[in-house]
Design a protein around this motif. Structure first.
Motif, PDB file in Angstrom:
ATOM      1  N   ASP A 119       0.844  -1.187   0.000  1.00 58.81           N
ATOM      2  CA  ASP A 119       0.000   0.000   0.000  1.00 58.81           C
ATOM      3  C   ASP A 119       0.888   1.248   0.000  1.00 58.81           C
ATOM      4  O   ASP A 119       1.518   1.578   1.006  1.00 58.81           O
ATOM      5  CB  ASP A 119      -0.904   0.001   1.237  1.00 58.81           C
ATOM      6  CG  ASP A 119      -1.837   1.213   1.267  1.00 58.81           C
ATOM      7  OD1 ASP A 119      -1.855   1.987   0.276  1.00 58.81           O
ATOM      8  OD2 ASP A 119      -2.535   1.390   2.285  1.00 58.81           O
ATOM      9  N   TRP A 120       0.938   1.920  -1.139  1.00 59.56           N
ATOM     10  CA  TRP A 120       1.767   3.115  -1.258  1.00 59.56           C
ATOM     11  C   TRP A 120       1.130   4.327  -0.585  1.00 59.56           C
ATOM     12  O   TRP A 120       1.790   5.351  -0.403  1.00 59.56           O
ATOM     13  CB  TRP A 120       2.021   3.441  -2.735  1.00 59.56           C
ATOM     14  CG  TRP A 120       3.075   2.595  -3.375  1.00 59.56           C
ATOM     15  CD1 TRP A 120       2.885   1.515  -4.171  1.00 59.56           C
ATOM     16  CD2 TRP A 120       4.492   2.762  -3.259  1.00 59.56           C
ATOM     17  NE1 TRP A 120       4.095   0.993  -4.580  1.00 59.56           N
ATOM     18  CE2 TRP A 120       5.097   1.746  -4.034  1.00 59.56           C
ATOM     19  CE3 TRP A 120       5.314   3.670  -2.586  1.00 59.56           C
ATOM     20  CZ2 TRP A 120       6.487   1.619  -4.160  1.00 59.56           C
ATOM     21  CZ3 TRP A 120       6.698   3.531  -2.711  1.00 59.56           C
ATOM     22  CH2 TRP A 120       7.261   2.526  -3.468  1.00 59.56           C
ATOM     23  N   GLY A 121      -0.125   4.223  -0.205  1.00 55.54           N
ATOM     24  CA  GLY A 121      -0.793   5.362   0.417  1.00 55.54           C
ATOM     25  C   GLY A 121      -0.777   6.562  -0.510  1.00 55.54           C
ATOM     26  O   GLY A 121      -1.095   6.471  -1.686  1.00 55.54           O
ATOM     27  N   LYS A 229      10.244  -0.932  -1.071  1.00 54.64           N
ATOM     28  CA  LYS A 229       9.213   0.068  -1.345  1.00 54.64           C
ATOM     29  C   LYS A 229       8.977   0.956  -0.127  1.00 54.64           C
ATOM     30  O   LYS A 229       8.795   2.177  -0.260  1.00 54.64           O
ATOM     31  CB  LYS A 229       7.910  -0.615  -1.760  1.00 54.64           C
ATOM     32  CG  LYS A 229       7.994  -1.342  -3.093  1.00 54.64           C
ATOM     33  CD  LYS A 229       6.686  -2.066  -3.405  1.00 54.64           C
ATOM     34  CE  LYS A 229       6.746  -2.785  -4.739  1.00 54.64           C
ATOM     35  NZ  LYS A 229       5.484  -3.509  -5.043  1.00 54.64           N
ATOM     36  N   GLY A 230       8.977   0.367   1.055  1.00 51.34           N
ATOM     37  CA  GLY A 230       8.801   1.152   2.267  1.00 51.34           C
ATOM     38  C   GLY A 230       9.914   2.167   2.464  1.00 51.34           C
ATOM     39  O   GLY A 230       9.674   3.283   2.942  1.00 51.34           O
ATOM     40  N   HIS A 236      10.673   9.586   0.340  1.00 50.80           N
ATOM     41  CA  HIS A 236       9.799  10.536  -0.353  1.00 50.80           C
ATOM     42  C   HIS A 236       9.048  11.419   0.633  1.00 50.80           C
ATOM     43  O   HIS A 236       8.888  12.627   0.404  1.00 50.80           O
ATOM     44  CB  HIS A 236       8.802   9.789  -1.241  1.00 50.80           C
ATOM     45  CG  HIS A 236       9.386   9.315  -2.529  1.00 50.80           C
ATOM     46  ND1 HIS A 236       8.652   8.619  -3.467  1.00 50.80           N
ATOM     47  CD2 HIS A 236      10.622   9.435  -3.052  1.00 50.80           C
ATOM     48  CE1 HIS A 236       9.406   8.331  -4.498  1.00 50.80           C
ATOM     49  NE2 HIS A 236      10.614   8.810  -4.274  1.00 50.80           N
ATOM     50  N   ALA A 237       8.579  10.833   1.715  1.00 44.53           N
ATOM     51  CA  ALA A 237       7.837  11.609   2.710  1.00 44.53           C
ATOM     52  C   ALA A 237       8.699  12.710   3.308  1.00 44.53           C
ATOM     53  O   ALA A 237       8.182  13.731   3.777  1.00 44.53           O
ATOM     54  CB  ALA A 237       7.309  10.681   3.806  1.00 44.53           C
ATOM     55  N   ALA A 238      10.022  12.509   3.275  1.00 45.06           N
ATOM     56  CA  ALA A 238      10.956  13.522   3.775  1.00 45.06           C
ATOM     57  C   ALA A 238      11.434  14.449   2.672  1.00 45.06           C
ATOM     58  O   ALA A 238      12.303  15.303   2.913  1.00 45.06           O
ATOM     59  CB  ALA A 238      12.156  12.836   4.427  1.00 45.06           C
TER      60      ALA A 238
END
Length: 655
Positions: A119-121, A229-230, A236-238
């Motif tokens: 789940d890439w959210g 992937k995690g 990416h979130a950073a």
């Protein structure tokens, strides 16, 4: 069922459907292909791919599901003199496998994965513009193997790099992208294992669509894919992009004496470039024994399918192509219009992705020879900046070109400084600390009698080889490290920082630590140069905030507005043509401006004596010191300052 011919080209690899999978394998020269499912007890169930479309064998294999382990047996003639190396007694790795596992007998098997299991959210690629990009080259294992704040069981893994301690360090440093050394599944070299060493760098790829399992904390191959992937999602979130260092120029199967593991046994002459008049031998411009046959559609399709997979399924943001010049050699010579470059140029999936070439191989040096939408590792920047700061005579003019984004390399083909990935050090060679501490390489630990590694390092020890207690030598080394990093991070182009240089990481003088999977290569987080780290953070903060320090173009076209850079001698006068090559001229100042923003003066003195600089003068302008490597600098804000031997200063103008 007899072989048939379909109009649609089957998708290569394993495609799950119903109670099994469609499997397709390319082989122009094989007689038959079997898919071999390997049970938990080691048993083997064979299914022949009984249909053929063009040169693709395909068929349905019952019972394949996520987690299924499998290999290929390919039947055909064994005729090495003709380039054919078929042997269905060997179980081969599917080149389109998206996960791998080692069987008990050492065979590398493919593992079926489930693309929809992660789940890439709301993952969104940062898409950082090149003009704002700062690349940090790191090794997944080495970066976190000894890192405090990362749980011990996650150190050295994809999950470890996703930990807050690792990401916070990168974010606080100010880099915008990590360039990961090879993470495609690679193979250990037998000659290294025999010596008790390991292939640490990983430039020995075998599976172009599968992550290397040794960098995963998870034991299950499916979870290894999700762990990668995690890691990408966390970076990416950073706001940090992920660029992969990819090795498509060759594989781990080596030359005619090398092992048969995958492509060599599936269709040797299609996937590898063979010597025209001696097809039992391999054409090699990589120094590894073989080169991929990029003039053949099958090899090109494998590369392109791999690139698209890592973008669409694994969400990576760019690629650095190892020995990229080999990939442009269709008929022998490098070709800017090669099929490889043309395919990437027209592919909509790859259009927004950063493409970086290592623009050379063992047979040619092509800096400046790639298309306009590519960036290149600029080896000239590395060499010329090193030479300037170590005091080589007559370097001033060439050095100025490097700081300006190498217009002598790129401007004639109407390419911007963003074509240049600037670097002073990289994984291959001395670290920054060693560059300023050793005059000679010290590669004894590699077990090759010191014959390996580059001998022309353009390095200097400044009076003692290796560590010393001499205060003045250490002060000079510290200044030189600051000078080199300031040059890198204040030059036009895309800067690439070797991971650990900001902490003065050392490899003890080893400039070819490819086989040192140990404390020689791993980051030492207990010891580091905090002052150097603080300087890098400050430089990157300035670069991020001030447009004058990260221009797309240094040289404006006629009529486009005011000059954005002004080059001056130390005495404040403009250079004459005769000035540039005078061996005694080793000081320069760059006045960097951007309309509506601050103006900066970058002063650089590579001489062994102090130099007085006459600061640029405009009415009501006052210069304020921002950063320097001269810890005794006294700034006369009116007109002049004296810069210590081998040091830099960056000043900001205020009015």
């Amino acid at each position: 069922m007899s072989p048939g011919h379909d109009f649609a080209r089957p998708s290569l690899g394993v495609q799950l459907t119903g109670d099994g999978a469609q499997v397709a394998v390319y082989s122009e020269n094989a007689d038959a292909v079997h898919v071999c499912v390997i049970g938990d007890d080691g048993s083997e169930t064979r299914t022949e791919l009984d249909r053929r479309t063009g040169h693709i064998f395909h068929g349905f294999v019952t019972g394949m599901r996520p987690g299924t382990r499998y290999g290929l047996r390919v039947r055909g003639p064994w005729d090495p003199a003709s380039g054919l190396r078929f042997d269905d007694g060997k179980l081969l790795l599917d080149p389109y496998a998206t996960a791998t596992v080692d069987a008990e007998d050492g065979t590398i098997l493919g593992v079926v994965t489930d693309p929809g299991s992660f789940d890439w959210g709301g993952d969104q690629p940062p898409r950082t513009p090149l003009a704002e990009t700062v690349v940090y080259e790191l090794h997944v294992k080495g970066f976190t193997k000894l890192m405090p704040g990362v749980p011990e069981q996650l150190r050295g893994t994809y999950a470890g790099l996703a930990q807050p301690a690792a990401i916070d360090y990168l974010r606080e440093l100010g880099v915008t992208a990590v360039e990961l050394m090879p993470v495609h599944r690679f193979v250990q070299d037998g000659h290294l294992l025999d010596k008790g060493l390991r292939n640490y760098w990983g430039y020995n790829s075998l599976a172009f669509l599968a992550p290397h399992p040794e960098y995963a904390a998870a034991a299950d191959p499916l979870e290894q894919v999700n762990e990668f992937k995690g890691m990408v999602a966390a970076l990416h979130a950073a706001g940090i992009e992920v660029i992969l260092d990819v090795v498509y120029n060759h594989t781990a199967e080596g030359n005619d004496q090398g092992p048969i593991l995958s492509l060599k046994g599936i269709d040797n002459p299609s996937y590898y470039r063979l010597v025209d008049d001696s097809p039992e031998h391999y054409f090699d411009t990589t120094g590894t024994g073989n080169s991929l046959n990029v003039g053949h559609p099958a090899a090109l399709a494998l590369i392109m399918d791999s690139l698209r997979y890592w973008v669409t399924e694994m969400h990576v943001d760019g690629f650095r192509f190892d020995l990229a010049t080999t990939l442009t050699r269709q008929g022998g010579d490098p070709d800017v219009h090669s099929a490889f470059l043309a395919l990437i140029h027209q592919d909509p999936t790859l259009a927004p992705i950063k493409m970086i070439a290592e623009p050379w191989d063992t047979a040619g040096y092509q800096v400046g020879g790639f298309p306009a939408d590519w960036s290149e590792w600029n080896g000239r920047f590395r060499d010329d900046v090193r030479d300037f700061w170590r005091g080589a005579p007559g370097m001033l003019g060439t050095f100025a070109q490097r700081v300006l984004g190498s217009p002598d390399v790129y401007e004639s083909s109407r390419r911007s400084p963003l074509s240049s990935v600037n670097f002073v050090t990289a994984h291959d060679g001395f670290t920054l600390a060693d560059l300023t501490s050793y005059s000679e390489k010290h590669n004894e630990a590699n077990g090759e009698g010191g014959a390996d590694g580059e001998s022309d390092n353009r390095s200097a020890n400044y009076g003692a080889e290796g560590p010393t207690d001499d205060v003045e030598i250490n002060r000079l080394r510290a200044r030189q490290r600051k000078n080199l990093l300031a040059t890198l991070l204040l030059s036009a182009g895309v800067p690439m920082l070797l991971g650990g240089d900001e902490r003065a990481r050392t490899q003890g003088g080893n400039n070819n630590a490819y086989c040192q999977d140990n404390e020689i290569s791993w980051f030492d987080w207990e010891h580091g140069d905090d002052e150097l780290t603080a300087l890098v953070r400050a430089l990157l903060k300035l670069r991020r905030e001030e447009p004058a320090l990260r221009p797309d173009w240094y040289r404006g076209a006629p009529g486009t507005g005011p000059r954005t850079v002004d080059l001056r001698r130390a005495d404040g006068r403009r250079f004459t043509n005769s000035d540039w090559h005078r061996p005694e001229h080793r000081a320069i100042q760059f006045v960097l401006g951007h309309q509506g923003h601050a103006t900066f003066a970058l002063l650089m003195n590579a001489a062994e004596n102090g130099v007085e600089f006459a600061l640029p003068y405009q009415q009501r302008r006052v210069w304020r010191l921002e950063l320097t490597s001269d810890d005794r600098l006294d700034v006369d804000t009116a007109r002049k300052l004296t810069l210590a031997p081998r040091s830099f200063a960056l000043l900001r103008s205020t009015r």
